[in-house]
Design an enzyme around this catalytic site. Sequence first.
Site, PDB file in Angstrom:
ATOM      1  N   ASP A 278     -12.053  11.004   6.422  1.00 35.68           N
ATOM      2  CA  ASP A 278     -12.524   9.400   6.093  1.00 35.68           C
ATOM      3  C   ASP A 278     -12.713   8.856   5.373  1.00 35.68           C
ATOM      4  O   ASP A 278     -13.359   7.189   5.613  1.00 35.68           O
ATOM      5  CB  ASP A 278     -13.477   9.639   8.093  1.00 35.68           C
ATOM      6  CG  ASP A 278     -14.291   9.928   7.301  1.00 35.68           C
ATOM      7  OD1 ASP A 278     -15.132  10.278   6.545  1.00 35.68           O
ATOM      8  OD2 ASP A 278     -15.473   9.699   8.683  1.00 35.68           O
ATOM      9  N   ASN A 279     -12.408   8.955   3.715  1.00 38.49           N
ATOM     10  CA  ASN A 279     -13.189   7.555   2.632  1.00 38.49           C
ATOM     11  C   ASN A 279     -11.713   7.584   2.013  1.00 38.49           C
ATOM     12  O   ASN A 279     -10.061   8.608   2.381  1.00 38.49           O
ATOM     13  CB  ASN A 279     -12.892   8.894   1.931  1.00 38.49           C
ATOM     14  CG  ASN A 279     -15.079   9.612   2.487  1.00 38.49           C
ATOM     15  OD1 ASN A 279     -15.358   8.781   2.813  1.00 38.49           O
ATOM     16  ND2 ASN A 279     -15.383  10.345   1.993  1.00 38.49           N
TER      17      ASN A 279
ATOM     18  N   ASP B 264       0.735  -1.405   0.281  1.00 34.20           N
ATOM     19  CA  ASP B 264       0.015   0.420  -0.341  1.00 34.20           C
ATOM     20  C   ASP B 264       0.907   1.734  -0.015  1.00 34.20           C
ATOM     21  O   ASP B 264       2.010   1.552   1.196  1.00 34.20           O
ATOM     22  CB  ASP B 264      -0.806   0.007   1.070  1.00 34.20           C
ATOM     23  CG  ASP B 264      -1.525  -0.651   0.512  1.00 34.20           C
ATOM     24  OD1 ASP B 264      -2.039  -1.234   0.292  1.00 34.20           O
ATOM     25  OD2 ASP B 264      -2.705  -1.056   2.121  1.00 34.20           O
TER      26      ASP B 264
ATOM     27  N   ASP C 135     -11.136  -5.821   6.481  1.00 31.91           N
ATOM     28  CA  ASP C 135     -10.356  -6.778   6.312  1.00 31.91           C
ATOM     29  C   ASP C 135      -9.991  -6.930   7.739  1.00 31.91           C
ATOM     30  O   ASP C 135     -10.322  -7.498   8.075  1.00 31.91           O
ATOM     31  CB  ASP C 135      -9.081  -5.808   5.776  1.00 31.91           C
ATOM     32  CG  ASP C 135      -9.121  -5.477   4.459  1.00 31.91           C
ATOM     33  OD1 ASP C 135      -9.697  -6.024   3.463  1.00 31.91           O
ATOM     34  OD2 ASP C 135      -7.864  -4.934   3.815  1.00 31.91           O
TER      35      ASP C 135
ATOM     36  N   GLN D 117     -15.735  10.713  15.939  1.00 29.76           N
ATOM     37  CA  GLN D 117     -15.093  11.897  14.215  1.00 29.76           C
ATOM     38  C   GLN D 117     -13.776  11.696  14.360  1.00 29.76           C
ATOM     39  O   GLN D 117     -12.844  11.400  13.327  1.00 29.76           O
ATOM     40  CB  GLN D 117     -16.195  12.775  14.038  1.00 29.76           C
ATOM     41  CG  GLN D 117     -16.222  12.041  12.478  1.00 29.76           C
ATOM     42  CD  GLN D 117     -16.586  11.345  11.816  1.00 29.76           C
ATOM     43  OE1 GLN D 117     -17.242   9.979  12.934  1.00 29.76           O
ATOM     44  NE2 GLN D 117     -16.200  10.985  10.346  1.00 29.76           N
TER      45      GLN D 117
END
Length: 346
Positions: free
Chosen positions: A132-133, A20, A301, A290
């Site tokens: 948070d995407n 990643d 995952d 948040q």
Amino acid sequence: LSTLESHENMLFGMGNPLLDISAVVDKDFLDKFGLKPNDQILAEDRHKALFEEIVKRNKVEYHAGGSTQNSVKIAQWMLQKPHKVATFFGCIGKDRFGEILKKKAEEAHVDAHYYEQNEEPTGTCAACITGDNRSLVANLAAANCYKKEKHLDLDSNWELVKKAKVYYIAGFFLTVSPESIVKVARHASDKNKIFCMNLSAPFISQFFKEPLMKVMPYVDILFGNETEAATFAKELGFETDDIAEIAKKTQNLPKENTKRQRVVVFTQGKDDTVATVGMVTMFPVLDIDQNDIVDTNGAGDAFVGGFLSALVQEHALEECIRAGHYAANVIIRRVGCTFPEKPDYH
């Protein structure tokens, strides 16, 4: 709860080992490459520049990734001991990124057996974070070169498959080696062991529906999130967008091993997880501020990894879901699918 002694190679995973490459980006970056803020796609030619650009950003993080590999690592982390409860198969290149993946698997005490080839470089996944995407663009490269006859079918490797009691393969691997998945799934079904799969991404149900539905009769536990569930329902003509109804209909799809009723588990981000525990039941996730969410990459995952760690110990379904919620809650506080040294889970 009686915990069953976990033993080596009890959990088997097979999938796309990716490195990643994670960076915080802005909306302009997403727009430039035609990305949705929250999605998973396979890289096309038009994304070549994206990989060149993302590594030049000032705060780039490299983490071992790949959906199935993440999940078996989290399961191993939750279990702690013995080492190598989890086995992982996948294909990498003979290069620096491949060496990093090997080192990271070893550090996570996962028994990784990679098929190594030098035609393609080790696969990468650009994780483009906005708030948070996370928008994931996977360049499979070597991961796409996994060959059943060159790896899975070898006696020494198949012995490891036979040692397992629980199997997990993300839907992403359907694009690579559906024949490998079917071989493992059939083995699990014939031996009354547990085979788990994940819908993984909307594009799997849309464009790989045929191989997906070939494996479905062998699936004992199916995971997915709300978007994937909706797409799957649409592709199968379920004619409902009620997630509980979709779970029920999915549970009732044809099944080979009738000794086990299929379990369907759909996560919905901060909303309740939906699971078919006899009847369709809602399980609230753990509360989180948040501001504590660093990035949601790997949350799904991690949920599966936590779930699997309880499953190999033969815990009840409710307990598996609780473990999944705990693991996901830990992972979203950190960059990528990374975790602290030990879980604080009771």
